[in-house]
Design an enzyme around this catalytic site. Structure first.
Site, short mmCIF file in Angstrom:
data_model
loop_
_atom_site.label_atom_id
_atom_site.label_comp_id
_atom_site.label_asym_id
_atom_site.label_seq_id
_atom_site.Cartn_x
_atom_site.Cartn_y
_atom_site.Cartn_z
N CYS A 139 0.84 -1.18 0.00
CA CYS A 139 0.00 0.00 0.00
C CYS A 139 0.87 1.23 0.00
CB CYS A 139 -0.92 0.00 1.21
SG CYS A 139 -1.84 1.54 1.41
N GLY A 140 0.71 2.06 -1.01
CA GLY A 140 1.56 3.22 -1.13
C GLY A 140 1.23 4.35 -0.20
#
Length: 266
Positions: free
Chosen positions: A111-112
């Site tokens: 997850c960025g």
């Protein structure tokens, strides 16, 4: 050269065609890697412990922690009890800037946005790139063929992504692998920076989907072409359009799809 390795050997039991066999298998490593700036831990990533100097430099540049490689004075890799610390000595100016926007990142491979504390910080729009590089379709696909043959860690373990540099002559001149697609890209950008490669004359090839963050990283490194084996996200396309990055996806033997600025692929 790193003293750490990207894989290890494990005893396994293999089942095949109704029979079982005990054997040794090569498995990709994934360890916590802490990036420590001037004694302060900033981020903990899950990464493959190879090419860590490249990773540290690439991450620092693409995340905007450093504005130039000259602002990093030293980089030391330290083996810790539960992982690895990368201790970086950076300029006082950049360290003060870092403290203002400090965040706690963990597991960026999935997850960025983990740990980001503001929307403006998450969806950062770099300046538009000015690259005039043009590749033929045949050269682009040849690059992916070259990259596949150069993925030593994937061939051994089947568990890693790769990011490769297709230079202006149509040759894959650099490749980096990691269990995380973002990490592989950071390693590649770090390596290109160390080798003083002209990042406006070439393209990045990745063995994954193209996330918005990968477009961000390429744009921040002034790279004009990002081509992925799988699909991009809508936000990746939007940022590629705004930053003048040519974004291609589904690059397979039978074709590809260009989502933004198609003039660079003819």
């Amino acid at each position: 050269m790193d003293k750490y390795f990207g894989s290890s050997i494990w005893p396994v039991r293999r089942f095949e065609k109704g029979e079982s066999h005990d054997r040794l298998d090569e498995v990709a490593e994934e360890v916590p890697v802490a990036l420590v700036y001037n004694g302060i831990s900033h981020a903990v990533m899950l990464a493959t412990p190879a090419d860590l100097e490249d990773f540290a430099l690439g991450f620092s540049l693409t995340e905007g922690i450093l504005a130039s490689p000259e602002e990093m004075f030293a980089c030391e890799i330290v083996e810790a009890e539960n992982g690895i610390r990368i201790e970086l000595d950076i300029s006082s100016e950049r360290f003060l800037y870092l403290k203002e926007r400090r965040r706690n990142l963990a597991g960026r491979t999935g997850c960025g946005l983990c740990g980001t504390d503001s929307l403006s910080q998450a969806v950062r729009i770099p300046a538009p790139v000015t690259s005039s590089q043009i590749f033929s379709v045949e050269t682009l696909h040849s690059g992916f063929d070259q990259m596949e043959k150069m993925q030593v860690l994937k061939q051994a373990t089947g568990a890693t992504h790769a990011a490769a540099w297709l230079d202006g002559n149509g040759h894959v001149s650099c490749i980096r692998e990691d269990v995380g697609r973002h990490n592989a890209l950071d390693k590649l950008i770090g390596a290109l920076t160390v080798s003083h490669s002209d990042r406006e004359k070439g393209a990045v090839l990745v063995t994954s989907r193209a996330s918005y963050e990968m477009v961000q990283k390429c744009a921040s490194a002034k790279i004009g072409i990002l081509a992925a084996i799988s699909a991009p996200t809508a936000l990746a396309i939007k940022i590629a359009d705004e930053t003048n990055v040519t974004l291609a996806g589904f690059v397979r033997k039978n074709g590809h799809t260009v989502y933004s600025h198609p003039r660079r692929l003819i």
